[in-house]
Design an enzyme around this catalytic site. Structure first.
Site, PDB file in Angstrom:
ATOM      1  N   HIS A 245      28.566 -26.228  -8.565  1.00 23.12           N
ATOM      2  CA  HIS A 245      29.359 -26.941  -9.577  1.00 23.12           C
ATOM      3  C   HIS A 245      29.484 -28.428  -9.229  1.00 23.12           C
ATOM      4  CE1 HIS A 245      31.702 -22.951 -10.445  1.00 23.12           C
ATOM      5  NE2 HIS A 245      30.739 -23.096 -11.320  1.00 23.12           N
TER       6      HIS A 245
ATOM      7  N   ASN B 139      33.973 -19.062 -15.722  1.00 23.06           N
ATOM      8  CA  ASN B 139      33.567 -17.727 -15.298  1.00 23.06           C
ATOM      9  C   ASN B 139      33.259 -17.718 -13.822  1.00 23.06           C
ATOM     10  OD1 ASN B 139      33.669 -15.756 -17.322  1.00 23.06           O
ATOM     11  ND2 ASN B 139      32.069 -16.872 -18.427  1.00 23.06           N
ATOM     12  N   GLY B 140      32.513 -18.759 -13.402  1.00 24.36           N
ATOM     13  CA  GLY B 140      32.379 -19.051 -11.980  1.00 24.36           C
ATOM     14  C   GLY B 140      33.495 -20.033 -11.652  1.00 24.36           C
TER      15      GLY B 140
ATOM     16  N   LEU C 243      37.523 -24.009 -12.904  1.00 23.46           N
ATOM     17  CA  LEU C 243      37.878 -22.604 -13.134  1.00 23.46           C
ATOM     18  C   LEU C 243      37.260 -22.117 -14.439  1.00 23.46           C
ATOM     19  CD1 LEU C 243      41.704 -22.923 -12.262  1.00 23.46           C
ATOM     20  CD2 LEU C 243      39.814 -22.474 -10.683  1.00 23.46           C
TER      21      LEU C 243
ATOM     22  N   GLY D  72      36.713 -23.820 -18.523  1.00 25.14           N
ATOM     23  CA  GLY D  72      37.417 -22.969 -19.498  1.00 25.14           C
ATOM     24  C   GLY D  72      38.864 -22.638 -19.148  1.00 25.14           C
TER      25      GLY D  72
ATOM     26  N   MET E  75      39.431 -14.342 -19.422  1.00 26.15           N
ATOM     27  CA  MET E  75      40.827 -14.660 -19.135  1.00 26.15           C
ATOM     28  C   MET E  75      41.724 -14.578 -20.370  1.00 26.15           C
ATOM     29  SD  MET E  75      43.045 -15.156 -16.898  1.00 26.15           S
ATOM     30  CE  MET E  75      42.346 -15.592 -15.312  1.00 26.15           C
ATOM     31  N   ARG E  76      41.180 -14.925 -21.551  1.00 23.23           N
ATOM     32  CA  ARG E  76      42.022 -14.826 -22.761  1.00 23.23           C
ATOM     33  C   ARG E  76      42.496 -13.392 -22.968  1.00 23.23           C
ATOM     34  NH1 ARG E  76      37.691 -18.235 -25.956  1.00 23.23           N
ATOM     35  NH2 ARG E  76      36.545 -17.052 -24.444  1.00 23.23           N
TER      36      ARG E  76
ATOM     37  N   GLY F 233      40.669 -23.661 -16.416  1.00 27.63           N
ATOM     38  CA  GLY F 233      41.405 -24.848 -15.937  1.00 27.63           C
ATOM     39  C   GLY F 233      41.874 -25.729 -17.076  1.00 27.63           C
ATOM     40  N   GLU F 234      41.046 -25.832 -18.128  1.00 29.75           N
ATOM     41  CA  GLU F 234      41.388 -26.715 -19.248  1.00 29.75           C
ATOM     42  C   GLU F 234      42.333 -26.046 -20.239  1.00 29.75           C
ATOM     43  OE1 GLU F 234      37.631 -27.977 -21.006  1.00 29.75           O
ATOM     44  OE2 GLU F 234      36.865 -28.384 -18.991  1.00 29.75           O
TER      45      GLU F 234
ATOM     46  N   ARG G  79      32.750 -12.152  -9.817  1.00 28.76           N
ATOM     47  CA  ARG G  79      32.436 -12.282  -8.380  1.00 28.76           C
ATOM     48  C   ARG G  79      33.726 -12.178  -7.564  1.00 28.76           C
ATOM     49  NH1 ARG G  79      29.696 -17.561  -9.546  1.00 28.76           N
ATOM     50  NH2 ARG G  79      27.755 -16.978 -10.561  1.00 28.76           N
TER      51      ARG G  79
ATOM     52  N   ASN H 109      19.054 -27.069 -19.452  1.00 27.78           N
ATOM     53  CA  ASN H 109      19.554 -26.099 -18.478  1.00 27.78           C
ATOM     54  C   ASN H 109      18.835 -24.793 -18.777  1.00 27.78           C
ATOM     55  OD1 ASN H 109      20.955 -24.330 -16.896  1.00 27.78           O
ATOM     56  ND2 ASN H 109      22.990 -24.898 -17.654  1.00 27.78           N
TER      57      ASN H 109
ATOM     58  N   GLU I 117      29.338 -31.404 -17.878  1.00 28.24           N
ATOM     59  CA  GLU I 117      28.230 -31.408 -16.921  1.00 28.24           C
ATOM     60  C   GLU I 117      26.964 -32.003 -17.533  1.00 28.24           C
ATOM     61  OE1 GLU I 117      29.587 -27.278 -16.207  1.00 28.24           O
ATOM     62  OE2 GLU I 117      28.632 -27.518 -14.262  1.00 28.24           O
TER      63      GLU I 117
ATOM     64  N   ARG J 106      18.936 -29.436 -15.094  1.00 29.22           N
ATOM     65  CA  ARG J 106      19.890 -28.880 -14.137  1.00 29.22           C
ATOM     66  C   ARG J 106      19.132 -27.949 -13.198  1.00 29.22           C
ATOM     67  NH1 ARG J 106      23.719 -23.807 -14.530  1.00 29.22           N
ATOM     68  NH2 ARG J 106      24.980 -24.214 -12.708  1.00 29.22           N
TER      69      ARG J 106
HETATM   70  P1  ADP Z   1      31.292 -20.774 -17.785  1.00 25.57           P
HETATM   71  O1  ADP Z   1      31.495 -20.690 -16.310  1.00 25.57           O
HETATM   72  O2  ADP Z   1      30.583 -19.592 -18.361  1.00 25.57           O
HETATM   73  O3  ADP Z   1      30.787 -22.119 -18.286  1.00 25.57           O
HETATM   74  P2  ADP Z   1      33.781 -21.560 -19.076  1.00 25.57           P
HETATM   75  O4  ADP Z   1      34.015 -22.815 -18.336  1.00 25.57           O
HETATM   76  O5  ADP Z   1      33.458 -21.632 -20.517  1.00 25.57           O
HETATM   77  O6  ADP Z   1      32.761 -20.602 -18.348  1.00 25.57           O
HETATM   78  O7  ADP Z   1      35.113 -20.654 -18.906  1.00 25.57           O
HETATM   79  C1  ADP Z   1      35.174 -19.359 -19.383  1.00 25.57           C
HETATM   80  C2  ADP Z   1      36.540 -18.788 -19.071  1.00 25.57           C
HETATM   81  O8  ADP Z   1      37.553 -19.596 -19.719  1.00 25.57           O
HETATM   82  C3  ADP Z   1      36.720 -17.371 -19.601  1.00 25.57           C
HETATM   83  O9  ADP Z   1      37.395 -16.569 -18.647  1.00 25.57           O
HETATM   84  C4  ADP Z   1      37.599 -17.584 -20.818  1.00 25.57           C
HETATM   85  O10 ADP Z   1      38.367 -16.455 -21.113  1.00 25.57           O
HETATM   86  C5  ADP Z   1      38.466 -18.728 -20.346  1.00 25.57           C
HETATM   87  N1  ADP Z   1      39.169 -19.360 -21.466  1.00 25.57           N
HETATM   88  C6  ADP Z   1      38.630 -20.027 -22.512  1.00 25.57           C
HETATM   89  N2  ADP Z   1      39.605 -20.396 -23.389  1.00 25.57           N
HETATM   90  C7  ADP Z   1      40.786 -19.948 -22.873  1.00 25.57           C
HETATM   91  C8  ADP Z   1      42.141 -20.006 -23.295  1.00 25.57           C
HETATM   92  N3  ADP Z   1      42.503 -20.587 -24.428  1.00 25.57           N
HETATM   93  N4  ADP Z   1      43.079 -19.439 -22.502  1.00 25.57           N
HETATM   94  C9  ADP Z   1      42.735 -18.833 -21.346  1.00 25.57           C
HETATM   95  N5  ADP Z   1      41.476 -18.748 -20.886  1.00 25.57           N
HETATM   96  C10 ADP Z   1      40.501 -19.301 -21.629  1.00 25.57           C
END
Ligand code: ADP
Length: 406
Positions: free
Chosen positions: A182, A213-214, A211, A332, A285-286, A334-335, A243, A7, A386, A93
């Site tokens: 995505h 960053n994007g 869900l 990030g 988000m954290r 969503g999980e 965004r 990537n 991915e 990618r």
């Molecule tokens: P990218 O789109 O850069 O691949 P990711 O899928 O890694 O992003 O997601 C990043 C997002 O997930 C960030 O907003 C991060 O704060 C959030 N995140 C990661 N771990 C947690 C958590 N334990 N609780 C809440 N949000 C989280």
């Protein structure tokens, strides 16, 4: 069977080396700050105990060519890959495949030209992806190289959903339409959902929510995307880290008139300073959850707005699908964010969507279900992968060429 997934960004190369026969990751890493005075390679290799050993190198790497050589050397030193001849394929990618690429495609000169021609649709991404493709083709010319497009999975979206209500000649001359992104992630978690549910994918109606960053939502009928929230570019749809997602397009002209900002400045505000960052000053988000817990009203509003937007898309795609078998959270947020999952599904029991708070609060690296016993729709949390999806599509593309009629 070793497959390398690449990537390539404008100043970074992410990579992962798979042993597809054993189903394991042999090595992975990311090289960042290419072209700067100090670059940083973080590399992990699987050791004999199955754990990942990490090394960091901070030499200056002038360009992607030098970067690819460094990655090759580190893969060699770590014993994961002595020679590129060991590779059965390299999967790249590529963000934008336009209307030209509906599936993974073996890369040749014509394919490179087409990806380059599509660059105006993804000016930040396609040229950067091409840098990775070109150096990999030069360094490993004997290895089949496959382009896997973020947009390809959404090429099944019907015309009434992908066209914008603007003059037809703008679509025809300038390719203005919804493409969606995505795709490898939505595709991957949809297949995982079917496996988890023990039902054939072609019989399932799903809404997948990527869900990170994007962020994007997709409506998936029988394994095929029929609508998605990102549009011609990744700016449309859900509220993201930086965004804005859906806004009234007239805001752009109004802002230009009112503030005197140039077109590029407005574009940059909507892409880099909006979304969560625009609402509460922070895009992680954290951190936002922590701020919200400590009573910060902007952070609380950001969470409310993100959840409300997701909920609107769930409602819209439910209506479009007619029947919903499962709602899938991934990436990030969503999980890992029970708060956002709960907020997005709050008040949806009339649609048969109900989350069990205890199940929702569990932490797991594997997929899990979070719906109540009474929920008619399954609500699943599925880690996306991915890179693995790109590796699998690379194998499938190579093997389809090896058939008797190839
Ligand atoms: P990218 O789109 O850069 O691949 P990711 O899928 O890694 O992003 O997601 C990043 C997002 O997930 C960030 O907003 C991060 O704060 C959030 N995140 C990661 N771990 C947690 C958590 N334990 N609780 C809440 N949000 C989280």
């Amino acid at each position: 069977m070793k497959i390398l997934v690449i990537n390539s960004g404008s100043s970074s190369i992410k990579y992962r080396l798979f042993d597809m026969t054993a189903g394991t990751v042999l090595a992975s890493g990311v090289l960042e700050q290419i072209g700067e005075t100090q670059s940083r390679l973080t590399h992990q290799t699987r050791n004999a105990r199955g754990e990942m050993d990490e090394i960091v190198k901070t030499d200056a790497v002038a360009d992607h060519q030098a970067g690819f050589q460094l990655i090759g050397a580190v893969l060699g030193e770590s014993g994961a890959l002595q020679d590129t001849k060991e590779l059965s394929g390299i999967g790249h990618r590529v963000v934008h495949g336009g209307e030209e690429f509906k599936e993974p495609t073996r890369i040749n000169a014509a394919v490179i030209d087409t990806i380059r021609r599509l660059s105006p649709l993804a000016p930040l991404h396609n040229p950067a992806n091409l840098l990775g493709i070109e150096v990999a083709m030069q360094s490993a010319p004997q290895v089949p190289q496959i382009a896997v497009f973020d947009t390809a999975f959404h090429q099944s979206i019907p015309i009434h959903a992908f066209r914008y209500a603007i003059p037809q000649d703008l679509y025809e001359a300038h390719h203005v339409r919804r493409y969606g992104f995505h795709g490898t992630s939505h595709d991957y978690v949809a297949k995982q959902a079917a496996t988890l549910m023990g039902r054939p994918l072609n019989a399932l109606n799903l809404i997948t929510l990527h869900l990170g960053n994007g962020a994007s939502a997709a409506a998936i009928k029988g394994g095929k995307s029929i609508d998605t929230s990102m549009g011609m570019t990744p700016l449309e749809g859900l509220i993201m880290g930086t965004r804005c997602g859906d806004i009234d397009p007239a805001i752009i002209f109004y802002l230009k008139r009112k503030t005197g900002l140039a077109r590029d400045e407005v574009e940059s505000i909507l892409n880099q300073d909006s979304g969560l960052k625009g609402i509460c000053g922070v895009n992680d988000m954290r951190q936002i959850e922590e701020l919200a817990r400590s009573g910060n009203s902007q952070a609380q509003l950001a969470i409310e707005m993100v959840c409300y937007r997701i909920k609107k898309y769930i409602g819209a795609y439910y209506a479009v699908l007619g029947r919903l078998d499962a709602l899938v959270f991934t990436a990030g947020i969503g999980e890992k964010s029970p708060l956002i999952r709960a907020g997005a599904c709050r008040g949806l029991s009339h649609l048969g969507i109900e989350i069990d708070p205890e199940k929702n609060n569990q932490k797991s690296k594997k997929a899990f279900e979070i719906q109540t016993r009474g929920s008619t729709v399954k609500v699943l949390v599925i880690p996306t992968n991915e890179e693995l999806e790109i590796a699998e599509q690379t194998v499938a593309c190579i093997e389809s060429r090896r058939g008797p009629n190839a």
